[in-house]
Motif scaffolding. Structure first.
Motif, PDB file in Angstrom:
ATOM      1  N   UNK B 218       0.830  -1.202   0.000  1.00  0.00           N
ATOM      2  CA  UNK B 218       0.000   0.000   0.000  1.00  0.00           C
ATOM      3  C   UNK B 218       0.861   1.246   0.000  1.00  0.00           C
ATOM      4  N   UNK B 219       1.848   1.276   0.869  1.00  0.00           N
ATOM      5  CA  UNK B 219       2.698   2.459   0.957  1.00  0.00           C
ATOM      6  C   UNK B 219       3.511   2.667  -0.305  1.00  0.00           C
ATOM      7  N   UNK B 220       3.920   1.561  -0.942  1.00  0.00           N
ATOM      8  CA  UNK B 220       4.640   1.712  -2.206  1.00  0.00           C
ATOM      9  C   UNK B 220       3.725   2.284  -3.282  1.00  0.00           C
ATOM     10  N   UNK B 221       2.474   1.862  -3.250  1.00  0.00           N
ATOM     11  CA  UNK B 221       1.498   2.415  -4.195  1.00  0.00           C
ATOM     12  C   UNK B 221       1.308   3.910  -3.957  1.00  0.00           C
ATOM     13  N   UNK B 222       1.173   4.286  -2.663  1.00  0.00           N
ATOM     14  CA  UNK B 222       1.027   5.710  -2.345  1.00  0.00           C
ATOM     15  C   UNK B 222       2.237   6.485  -2.829  1.00  0.00           C
ATOM     16  N   UNK B 271      -3.364  15.224 -18.853  1.00  0.00           N
ATOM     17  CA  UNK B 271      -4.171  14.662 -17.775  1.00  0.00           C
ATOM     18  C   UNK B 271      -4.529  13.212 -18.064  1.00  0.00           C
ATOM     19  N   UNK B 272      -4.930  12.960 -19.307  1.00  0.00           N
ATOM     20  CA  UNK B 272      -5.291  11.589 -19.681  1.00  0.00           C
ATOM     21  C   UNK B 272      -4.067  10.678 -19.593  1.00  0.00           C
ATOM     22  N   UNK B 273      -2.932  11.205 -20.093  1.00  0.00           N
ATOM     23  CA  UNK B 273      -1.702  10.409 -20.054  1.00  0.00           C
ATOM     24  C   UNK B 273      -1.346  10.049 -18.621  1.00  0.00           C
ATOM     25  N   UNK B 274      -1.557  11.005 -17.691  1.00  0.00           N
ATOM     26  CA  UNK B 274      -1.217  10.742 -16.293  1.00  0.00           C
ATOM     27  C   UNK B 274      -2.025   9.581 -15.744  1.00  0.00           C
ATOM     28  N   UNK B 275      -3.332   9.570 -16.056  1.00  0.00           N
ATOM     29  CA  UNK B 275      -4.184   8.495 -15.552  1.00  0.00           C
ATOM     30  C   UNK B 275      -3.716   7.153 -16.093  1.00  0.00           C
ATOM     31  N   UNK B 276      -3.500   7.110 -17.415  1.00  0.00           N
ATOM     32  CA  UNK B 276      -3.092   5.847 -18.037  1.00  0.00           C
ATOM     33  C   UNK B 276      -1.753   5.388 -17.482  1.00  0.00           C
ATOM     34  N   UNK B 277      -0.826   6.333 -17.393  1.00  0.00           N
ATOM     35  CA  UNK B 277       0.506   6.027 -16.922  1.00  0.00           C
ATOM     36  C   UNK B 277       0.489   5.496 -15.497  1.00  0.00           C
ATOM     37  N   UNK B 278      -0.260   6.219 -14.617  1.00  0.00           N
ATOM     38  CA  UNK B 278      -0.315   5.799 -13.220  1.00  0.00           C
ATOM     39  C   UNK B 278      -0.904   4.411 -13.097  1.00  0.00           C
ATOM     40  N   UNK B 279      -2.011   4.164 -13.823  1.00  0.00           N
ATOM     41  CA  UNK B 279      -2.631   2.840 -13.744  1.00  0.00           C
ATOM     42  C   UNK B 279      -1.651   1.769 -14.185  1.00  0.00           C
ATOM     43  N   UNK B 280      -0.963   2.025 -15.305  1.00  0.00           N
ATOM     44  CA  UNK B 280      -0.047   1.012 -15.830  1.00  0.00           C
ATOM     45  C   UNK B 280       1.078   0.738 -14.841  1.00  0.00           C
ATOM     46  N   UNK B 281       1.671   1.799 -14.297  1.00  0.00           N
ATOM     47  CA  UNK B 281       2.806   1.603 -13.398  1.00  0.00           C
ATOM     48  C   UNK B 281       2.384   0.934 -12.096  1.00  0.00           C
ATOM     49  N   UNK B 282       1.215   1.323 -11.582  1.00  0.00           N
ATOM     50  CA  UNK B 282       0.755   0.712 -10.334  1.00  0.00           C
ATOM     51  C   UNK B 282       0.505  -0.771 -10.545  1.00  0.00           C
ATOM     52  N   UNK B 284       1.966  -2.653 -12.725  1.00  0.00           N
ATOM     53  CA  UNK B 284       3.275  -3.284 -12.863  1.00  0.00           C
ATOM     54  C   UNK B 284       3.916  -3.511 -11.496  1.00  0.00           C
ATOM     55  N   UNK B 285       3.852  -2.455 -10.656  1.00  0.00           N
ATOM     56  CA  UNK B 285       4.454  -2.583  -9.336  1.00  0.00           C
ATOM     57  C   UNK B 285       3.759  -3.676  -8.539  1.00  0.00           C
ATOM     58  N   UNK B 286       2.438  -3.745  -8.683  1.00  0.00           N
ATOM     59  CA  UNK B 286       1.673  -4.765  -7.962  1.00  0.00           C
ATOM     60  C   UNK B 286       2.098  -6.161  -8.398  1.00  0.00           C
ATOM     61  N   UNK B 287       2.238  -6.349  -9.746  1.00  0.00           N
ATOM     62  CA  UNK B 287       2.621  -7.665 -10.248  1.00  0.00           C
ATOM     63  C   UNK B 287       3.981  -8.064  -9.708  1.00  0.00           C
TER      64      UNK B 287
END
Lengths: 442, 294
Positions: B218-222, B271-282, B284-287
């Motif tokens: 969770x903290x890494x996601x934050x 703004x759109x890029x930020x959403x897509x980017x954040x979702x993708x990276x999160x 990835x980090x989760x996996x």
């Protein structure tokens, strides 16, 4: 029973939500009907009986709140049925844009071409001010393309800005400076004396970015030909920034001043809002007359304001441009009061003097001692106005697309690690070319 | 209407009550989001007519270094943020034990989180000032002049300085989250480990860490989403944009594009890029980190 109450409440909420939406709309249609009625009724003189009600005037001069409040009181004395609420805002441009697009614009506000682009949009947003009785002879910049469209005038310039060097008189005299410099060599001598006193000769004000716009005066002195031709060359060129270009020469000039040690040591922390309250800690500011009213604690007779010498032949140059324009939006409920207020501000309030600017009213005489001294030194004025509105729009579009302005180039030159400015030119030429391509792609 | 069956009346009431919240949701969340996505395909300047230009904004973002380059500035925040997570865990672990001043220390470490970001930026701006700031004055007084660099004006260092300011503020929050997680580990496991003769390090590695693994995630996601969305520090200290754009972050660049240069289309695309980017990276980090789950 409970079910009935619940159902009744739900219906009440539903209807109140529906009707609150409707109410707003009928208000605006009423106002536009009102405005068109009043402007078609040819009222050449503002009858005092139509000047009533409350209007809101929004401006960006948070430093002049006291003056604005006393002006509001004087206006109320003149028109007892009318009242003006003075609003000032530090984040003025953004707040204004939001309020205009949401239909809540103040009755009178200040704007320029970057906030409200000239053209049909202007005519759709503001009411024409032609019936206020001004002409090209009585007010400066009356026909400026910034606020004129299809022969109608949608704005009146509030004051004129002229660039020049600002300093606290005491600081200069205590450094042994008795006369204002009339040539470049004299300017360097003045700077040396300040340097000897241990304070920076010039405050660079890099942190705020916008004050460096005033070094455009040096750029203007390097322009041969008309300003329109200069802008046209920039707009048509893919690499307008070179060492020989007017801007390039200014950048070299700034670097030579930097090497002579005339700027403050920590340029990126140099902050106008700090410096204007501590004028003892710096020597000169390359600014404009709007700074006169903003130097805290200093009265105009304690402020030195003189034009910039740009060569050793005695040429004193000052870039003249218009400050913001007054405008009245179509959504104003008291356009007559708003017009009376603008007339009051232009002619009777002494607003231009409080700003430390030159009044746009042609016959007005400044009572500001700093400005008087400035005008007495007989500077040459360079008018940095593009006459062709389409050219102006194209130039602004490219600048906005490229996301940099002249100050960024000057700052890059000042912060560069050595005298080789070519990398800066390459970088900004590329940005300019890319932006030009995007703007011209139709 | 009241003569309808109970079922119908119930349906009507539920429907009516849902109307307002759903209306608000549509008005304030879905409508702006849809408009944002639409705007990203135009070159709107905030006032005139919107002109459709397709994917030009997105292409410009990925080809112009002054846009995608700011992501490297964000990286500084991410790196310092990882250190911050480690430090928060360390403090949480120490202060969770019954030491003398643990309660007071917890409060002191948490307090910066309650200070507004702008105030934090202002205070630390003075601390890091090149000539009169506390840090440089101290370093020069003990003879470490070489270390007394220009924390806020040096392009190579400024982002790490701002990242440190941001971490200083948010570390307390992460620490408190960790303390909560540590408290949730039942004591018997520790006692059993103690009886079996496990060292402090082994206890930490094999008992504590796995139990709070999901909280660490969770903290890494934050940290990651915070690093991508950060802008307060650079915007508070350089509200007109940093000189040479040296400390612009993704969001501050978006703000400058929109409000200083009227590039609303470009800013919407970002703004759109930020959403897509954040979702993708999160994702990835989760996996990556859920593979470590035992």
């Amino acid at each position: 029973m409970k079910k009935r109450i619940a159902l009744g409440l739900a219906l009440l909420m539903l209807f109140s939500v529906m009707f609150s939406g409707c109410g707003g709309q009928t208000q605006t249609t009423e106002t536009t009907a009102n405005v068109s009625q009043q402007t078609t009724a040819a009222a050449t003189t503002q009858a005092a009986s139509t000047v009533n009600g409350k209007i809101v005037f929004m401006s960006h001069r948070i430093d002049l709140e006291d003056f604005l409040n006393s002006a509001a009181a004087k206006f109320h004395e003149k028109y007892p049925g009318a009242e003006v609420e003075m609003q000032t805002n530090k984040d003025y441009v953004n707040t204004l844009k939001v309020r205009i697009s949401s239909g809540e614009a103040p009755d009178v506000f200040l704007y320029d071409a970057s906030m409200l682009p000239p053209g049909q949009y202007l005519a759709d947003t503001l009411i024409p001010l032609d019936d206020m009785g001004y002409t090209n002879e009585t007010i400066k910049y009356y026909d400026s393309p910034d606020h004129t469209f299809n022969g109608k005038h949608y704005g009146l310039t509030m004051a004129m800005m002229v660039t020049g060097i600002l300093a606290k008189k005491d600081t200069l005299t205590s450094a042994g400076i008795t006369e204002y410099p009339k040539t470049l060599d004299e300017l360097y001598a003045v700077a040396d004396k300040l340097k000897a006193k241990g304070i920076p000769a010039f405050a660079s004000m890099v942190k705020n970015n916008w004050p460096l716009n005033n070094w455009d005066t040096v750029t203007d002195s390097n322009i041969t030909g008309s300003y329109d031709d200069y802008i046209k060359n920039m707009v048509n060129s893919d690499a307008p920034f070179t060492a020989d270009s007017p801007i390039g020469k200014t950048m070299a000039f700034l670097r030579s001043m930097l090497k002579k040690g005339y700027f403050d040591k920590d340029m990126t922390s140099s902050d106008w809002d700090v410096v204007r309250k501590q004028m003892d800690t710096v020597g000169m500011l390359m600014l404009a007359n709007y700074g006169i009213g903003a130097l805290e604690g200093l009265k105009p007779d304690q402020i030195a304001f003189f034009p910039l010498p740009v060569d050793n032949k005695g040429t004193l140059l000052s870039t003249a441009s218009k400050d913001y324009d007054y405008g009245i939006p179509k959504t104003s409920k008291n356009p007559d009061t708003a017009k009376a207020f603008i007339k009051f501000m232009l002619e009777e309030s002494g607003f231009a003097d409080a700003l430390g600017e030159i009044s746009s009213i042609t016959d007005a005489k400044s009572t500001n001692p700093a400005l008087l001294a400035f005008m007495n030194s007989n500077p040459k004025f360079y008018d940095q106005t593009v006459q062709d509105p389409n050219l102006q729009t194209e130039y602004t579009n490219i600048v906005n697309k490229a996301q940099f302005g002249n100050p960024d180039l000057y700052i890059a030159a000042l912060l560069n690690k050595d005298d080789n400015l070519q990398p800066i030119f390459d970088k900004y030429n590329k940005k300019w070319a890319d932006a030009k391509k995007l703007v011209n792609a139709k | 209407m009241f003569r309808q069956s109970y079922k119908v009346q119930e349906r009507v009431i539920v429907f009516l009550f849902l109307l307002v919240p759903i209306g608000l949701l549509l008005a304030f969340t879905y409508y702006p989001a849809t408009t944002l996505i639409y705007n990203s395909f135009t070159d709107w300047d905030g006032v005139s007519v919107k002109r459709w230009i397709g994917l030009t904004n997105y292409k410009q973002f990925f080809s112009d270094p002054s846009y995608y380059g700011v992501l490297f500035h964000n990286m500084a925040y991410f790196i310092i943020g990882l250190v911050q997570v480690g430090v928060a865990l360390y403090f949480a672990f120490i202060l969770n034990q019954k030491l003398k001043f643990s309660s007071t220390s917890k409060v002191i470490l948490f307090m910066p989180y309650m200070i507004n970001s702008v105030a934090v930026a202002s205070i630390l701006n003075y601390v890091f000032d090149n000539s009169v700031g506390a840090i440089n004055v101290f370093l020069r007084s003990v003879g470490l002049d070489k270390l007394a660099v220009n924390w806020i004006a040096n392009p190579g260092i400024v982002n790490y300085t701002f990242a440190f300011m941001s971490s200083w503020k948010y570390m307390g929050l992460l620490m408190v989250i960790f303390i909560g997680a540590l408290n949730s580990i039942p004591n018997d496991i520790y006692e059993a480990a103690d009886i079996d003769g496990a060292s402090k390090y082994m206890t930490f590695r094999h008992i504590t860490l796995p139990s709070i693994w999901s909280v660490i995630q969770l903290n890494l996601f934050l940290n990651l989403s915070g690093a991508l969305a950060t802008f307060e520090m650079t915007f508070s200290i350089y509200p007109a944009g940093s000189p040479l754009e040296m400390s612009e972050t993704f969001v501050s660049k978006t703000i400058m594009s929109a409000f200083k240069y009227n590039q609303y289309g470009m800013a919407s695309a970002m703004g759109v890029i930020l959403v897509v980017f954040t979702s993708a990276l999160v994702l990835l980090q989760y996996k990556i980190f859920s593979k470590g789950e035992k």
